[in-house]
Design an enzyme around this catalytic site. Structure first.
Site, PDB file in Angstrom:
ATOM      1  N   ASN A 156      71.739  94.357  -4.337  1.00 51.50           N
ATOM      2  CA  ASN A 156      71.768  93.102  -3.566  1.00 51.50           C
ATOM      3  C   ASN A 156      70.976  93.183  -2.266  1.00 51.50           C
ATOM      4  O   ASN A 156      70.315  92.220  -1.897  1.00 51.50           O
ATOM      5  CB  ASN A 156      73.208  92.648  -3.321  1.00 51.50           C
ATOM      6  CG  ASN A 156      73.989  93.637  -2.518  1.00 51.50           C
ATOM      7  OD1 ASN A 156      73.822  94.839  -2.677  1.00 51.50           O
ATOM      8  ND2 ASN A 156      74.841  93.167  -1.646  1.00 51.50           N
ATOM      9  N   GLU A 254      81.093 102.753  -0.371  1.00 52.25           N
ATOM     10  CA  GLU A 254      81.081 101.371   0.140  1.00 52.25           C
ATOM     11  C   GLU A 254      81.116 100.481  -1.094  1.00 52.25           C
ATOM     12  O   GLU A 254      80.131 100.399  -1.831  1.00 52.25           O
ATOM     13  CB  GLU A 254      79.792 101.092   0.922  1.00 52.25           C
ATOM     14  CG  GLU A 254      79.590 101.959   2.145  1.00 52.25           C
ATOM     15  CD  GLU A 254      80.447 101.532   3.333  1.00 52.25           C
ATOM     16  OE1 GLU A 254      81.212 100.566   3.207  1.00 52.25           O
ATOM     17  OE2 GLU A 254      80.354 102.189   4.375  1.00 52.25           O
ATOM     18  N   CYS A 288      78.524  92.006  -0.469  1.00 50.84           N
ATOM     19  CA  CYS A 288      79.841  92.648  -0.556  1.00 50.84           C
ATOM     20  C   CYS A 288      80.826  91.992   0.400  1.00 50.84           C
ATOM     21  O   CYS A 288      82.015  91.970   0.141  1.00 50.84           O
ATOM     22  CB  CYS A 288      79.719  94.127  -0.269  1.00 50.84           C
ATOM     23  SG  CYS A 288      78.867  94.470   1.271  1.00 50.84           S
ATOM     24  N   GLU A 466      80.082 103.843   7.374  1.00 49.78           N
ATOM     25  CA  GLU A 466      78.671 104.000   7.682  1.00 49.78           C
ATOM     26  C   GLU A 466      78.389 103.311   9.014  1.00 49.78           C
ATOM     27  O   GLU A 466      79.216 102.594   9.535  1.00 49.78           O
ATOM     28  CB  GLU A 466      77.816 103.360   6.587  1.00 49.78           C
ATOM     29  CG  GLU A 466      77.874 104.114   5.274  1.00 49.78           C
ATOM     30  CD  GLU A 466      76.839 103.622   4.261  1.00 49.78           C
ATOM     31  OE1 GLU A 466      76.768 102.411   4.015  1.00 49.78           O
ATOM     32  OE2 GLU A 466      76.108 104.464   3.720  1.00 49.78           O
TER      33      GLU A 466
HETATM   34  P1  NAD Z   1      76.783  99.207  -9.499  1.00 51.63           P
HETATM   35  O1  NAD Z   1      78.033  99.925  -9.157  1.00 51.63           O
HETATM   36  O2  NAD Z   1      76.599  98.718 -10.867  1.00 51.63           O
HETATM   37  O3  NAD Z   1      75.511 100.120  -9.201  1.00 51.63           O
HETATM   38  C1  NAD Z   1      75.249 100.664  -7.919  1.00 51.63           C
HETATM   39  C2  NAD Z   1      74.368 101.887  -8.072  1.00 51.63           C
HETATM   40  O4  NAD Z   1      75.108 102.910  -8.716  1.00 51.63           O
HETATM   41  C3  NAD Z   1      73.117 101.674  -8.922  1.00 51.63           C
HETATM   42  O5  NAD Z   1      72.069 102.434  -8.369  1.00 51.63           O
HETATM   43  C4  NAD Z   1      73.549 102.235 -10.277  1.00 51.63           C
HETATM   44  O6  NAD Z   1      72.453 102.657 -11.052  1.00 51.63           O
HETATM   45  C5  NAD Z   1      74.408 103.410  -9.848  1.00 51.63           C
HETATM   46  N1  NAD Z   1      75.439 103.859 -10.785  1.00 51.63           N
HETATM   47  C6  NAD Z   1      76.216 103.098 -11.599  1.00 51.63           C
HETATM   48  N2  NAD Z   1      77.083 103.892 -12.271  1.00 51.63           N
HETATM   49  C7  NAD Z   1      76.863 105.163 -11.860  1.00 51.63           C
HETATM   50  C8  NAD Z   1      77.439 106.433 -12.184  1.00 51.63           C
HETATM   51  N3  NAD Z   1      78.437 106.566 -13.062  1.00 51.63           N
HETATM   52  N4  NAD Z   1      76.967 107.536 -11.562  1.00 51.63           N
HETATM   53  C9  NAD Z   1      75.971 107.431 -10.647  1.00 51.63           C
HETATM   54  N5  NAD Z   1      75.377 106.280 -10.321  1.00 51.63           N
HETATM   55  C10 NAD Z   1      75.828 105.146 -10.913  1.00 51.63           C
HETATM   56  O7  NAD Z   1      76.671  98.038  -8.425  1.00 51.63           O
HETATM   57  P2  NAD Z   1      75.599  96.876  -8.370  1.00 51.63           P
HETATM   58  O8  NAD Z   1      75.911  95.930  -9.481  1.00 51.63           O
HETATM   59  O9  NAD Z   1      74.240  97.458  -8.258  1.00 51.63           O
HETATM   60  O10 NAD Z   1      75.943  96.199  -6.953  1.00 51.63           O
HETATM   61  C11 NAD Z   1      76.919  95.243  -6.788  1.00 51.63           C
HETATM   62  C12 NAD Z   1      78.177  95.859  -6.229  1.00 51.63           C
HETATM   63  O11 NAD Z   1      77.895  96.572  -5.037  1.00 51.63           O
HETATM   64  C13 NAD Z   1      79.192  94.812  -5.837  1.00 51.63           C
HETATM   65  O12 NAD Z   1      80.467  95.201  -6.286  1.00 51.63           O
HETATM   66  C14 NAD Z   1      79.154  94.834  -4.312  1.00 51.63           C
HETATM   67  O13 NAD Z   1      80.324  94.393  -3.696  1.00 51.63           O
HETATM   68  C15 NAD Z   1      78.844  96.249  -4.036  1.00 51.63           C
HETATM   69  N6  NAD Z   1      78.269  96.398  -2.694  1.00 51.63           N
HETATM   70  C16 NAD Z   1      79.034  96.959  -1.715  1.00 51.63           C
HETATM   71  C17 NAD Z   1      78.540  97.061  -0.420  1.00 51.63           C
HETATM   72  C18 NAD Z   1      79.348  97.666   0.684  1.00 51.63           C
HETATM   73  O14 NAD Z   1      78.750  98.065   1.679  1.00 51.63           O
HETATM   74  N7  NAD Z   1      80.664  97.757   0.592  1.00 51.63           N
HETATM   75  C19 NAD Z   1      77.256  96.617  -0.153  1.00 51.63           C
HETATM   76  C20 NAD Z   1      76.503  96.059  -1.177  1.00 51.63           C
HETATM   77  C21 NAD Z   1      77.035  95.969  -2.456  1.00 51.63           C
END
Ligand code: NAD
Length: 491
Positions: A156, A254, A288, A466
């Site tokens: 995002n 996060e 998020c 962070e």
């Molecule tokens: P996601 O969890 O699908 O993927 C995030 C990252 O993790 C990607 O690079 C993905 O390839 C990697 N990944 C996925 N499974 C993994 C595993 N088993 N081992 C290692 N790496 C893995 O999330 P997304 O769909 O890319 O992003 C959306 C989510 O991120 C939403 O839930 C949002 O709330 C969250 N988010 C949180 C924050 C925060 O600061 N709290 C900020 C932005 C987004």
């Protein structure tokens, strides 16, 4: 190496060398048009092994390990300058990959440069402690890097998240292996290129592109990775946290959110409406901290809802490069389908769609993953759309009676990332801010963020904080040192 054609998969970066695989690649899709942007090489198991081995070696070299903080700060400052120079490229790459509107993409590029400058300043000024002595010795705390940090980011706000991890992890003296989302890989690749240009020794910043289930999983499971910093969904965060627990290494998570946005009857309703609209619809709700559960005090519920619908109807949805457009597409077509299913579940559970709940009808938007800003009422706090993170432009509006009722409903969530309060009563603002179970609280504002304030979630929204000066400390381990001043031997 040629980095930017559609046919040759873009390379990734290991130990200062660009690596590509002709046959093993994935595609980046433009969500505004459905067209393929380019191909990117997938980093496989062997690439992960090589990256961790060379990063471990690079982290141990005196040229990095013993680099004086002001010299390290100089590199971070150079990275900030290079990001500023290439801000338009970063913005364009992000817009092509996740469909965010141009103004937001440009702001995020500027903010990434500011993050590097901030951590250059932290690097220059961070101290360590001499602790109160309880004997004839000097006792102190030294802070040391972990070695190799795996930084994993979502789609995002890729550059924002990457800067937020890479800058403090480097300031702390680590080598970093960055694994960006498969949806938005290019900002990380460009960041790797700029790191080399800024003078980072080879192997100190590596970038591995690929899917989470393969490249990401191999990275976090690798025994040479000594710390994991992850931003993404709660399910992936839980899986990664379990790997970290098994390996007994620290992890910063996060994760997702379902943030309550609260309006009391004494609030400035016009200001609140602007805050609510920005809080949920900016970035098509793919944030998020999106204020996705709106709680309005019963006495102003109808009035606020009318103002909110009027304002939301005026949001211009369209192609992200159009300067007048306020909301672009969703980042992927699969994500739109998931959101459509969730909105259907709201219909099934008795929710009333007051606005949106469908795709736009303009012909020029039919090829993209567009979805209209959506407002749903008549749900309760137990319904699917109110409980689950939708991560899209969908706002559920609920009523509350009084403070007690509000706190009960607002805290009834597995998430605890952020919240917003609109009231003109400062004592009430303080009471509610203290009672909310969230890592961030906004009072009479929403989604204002600064690099100098710690960021992170309560409950299932994450572990660790962070940003801020102490954002460096999550990438360091402390060492207590006792140094005898006593010429006699121990009793
Ligand atoms: P996601 O969890 O699908 O993927 C995030 C990252 O993790 C990607 O690079 C993905 O390839 C990697 N990944 C996925 N499974 C993994 C595993 N088993 N081992 C290692 N790496 C893995 O999330 P997304 O769909 O890319 O992003 C959306 C989510 O991120 C939403 O839930 C949002 O709330 C969250 N988010 C949180 C924050 C925060 O600061 N709290 C900020 C932005 C987004």
């Amino acid at each position: 190496m040629e980095q930017q054609t559609n046919l040759t998969p873009k390379a990734f970066l290991i130990n200062g060398e660009w690596v590509s695989h002709e046959q093993d690649y994935f595609e980046s899709i433009n969500p505004a048009s459905g067209q393929v942007n380019y191909r990117l090489s997938t980093a496989n198991h062997e690439d992960v092994n090589l990256a961790v081995r060379t990063a471990t070696n690079a982290a141990r070299q005196s040229s990095w390990r013993d680099m004086l903080p002001h010299a390290r700060a100089q590199i971070l400052n150079r990275m900030a300058a290079l990001i500023t120079e290439r801000a338009e490229d970063f913005a364009r790459l992000q817009m092509m990959e996740n469909g965010k509107v141009w103004a937001e993409c440009k702001n995020q590029a500027a903010s990434a440069a500011a993050t590097f400058r901030y951590y250059a300043g932290v690097c220059e000024t961070l101290g360590a402690e001499v602790t109160p002595s309880r004997g004839n010795y000097l006792s102190m705390v030294a802070y040391e890097p972990y070695g190799v940090v795996a930084a994993i980011t979502p789609w995002n706000s890729p550059l924002t998240m990457e800067a937020q991890k890479v800058a403090p992890a480097l300031a702390a003296g680590n080598a970093v292996i960055l694994k960006p989302s498969e949806v938005t890989p290019s900002a990380a690749v460009l960041l790797g290129e700029l790191g080399l240009a800024a003078g980072l020794p080879p192997g100190i910043l590596n970038v591995l592109t690929g899917h989470g289930a393969t490249t990401g999983k191999a990275l976090v499971e690798h025994p040479g990775v000594r710390m994991i910093s992850f931003t993404g969904g709660t399910a992936s965060g839980r899986a990664i946290g379990m790997v970290a627990a098994d390996r007994i290494i620290p992890v910063a998570l996060e994760l997702g959110g379902k943030s309550p946005h609260i309006v009391f009857d004494d609030a400035n309703l016009a200001a609140a409406v602007e805050g609510i609209v920005g809080g949920i619809f900016e970035g098509s709700g793919q944030s998020c901290v999106a204020g996705s559960r709106l709680f309005v005090q019963r006495s102003v519920y109808e009035k606020l809802l009318t103002l909110l619908i009027e304002r939301t109807e005026r949001i211009k949805v369209g192609l992200p490069e159009d300067a007048n457009v306020e909301m672009g597409p969703l980042a992927t077509f699969a994500h739109r389908e998931r959101i459509e299913q969730l909105v259907d579940s709201a219909r099934d559970e008795g929710g009333k769609i007051r606005l949106g709940g469908k795709r736009p009808e303009q012909p020029e938007l039919q090829q993209g993953a567009f979805y209209l800003p959506t407002i749903i009422t008549e749900l309760n706090n137990q319904n699917t759309c109110v409980r689950e993170e939708i991560f899209g432009p969908v706002l559920c509006v609920l009523a509350f009676e009084d403070e007690e009722d509000l706190i009960k409903q607002a805290n009834d969530s597995v998430y605890g990332l952020a919240s917003g309060i609109w009231t003109s009563n400062y004592q009430r603002a303080w009471r509610i801010a203290c009672a909310l179970e969230t890592g961030l609280v906004w009072i009479n504002t929403y989604k204002q963020l600064s690099i100098s304030t710690p960021f992170g979630g309560f409950k299932n929204s994450g572990i660790g904080r962070e940003k801020g000066i102490n954002g460096v400390r999550i990438y360091q381990q402390s060492k207590g040192i006792y140094w005898s001043m006593d010429p006699r031997s121990l009793p």
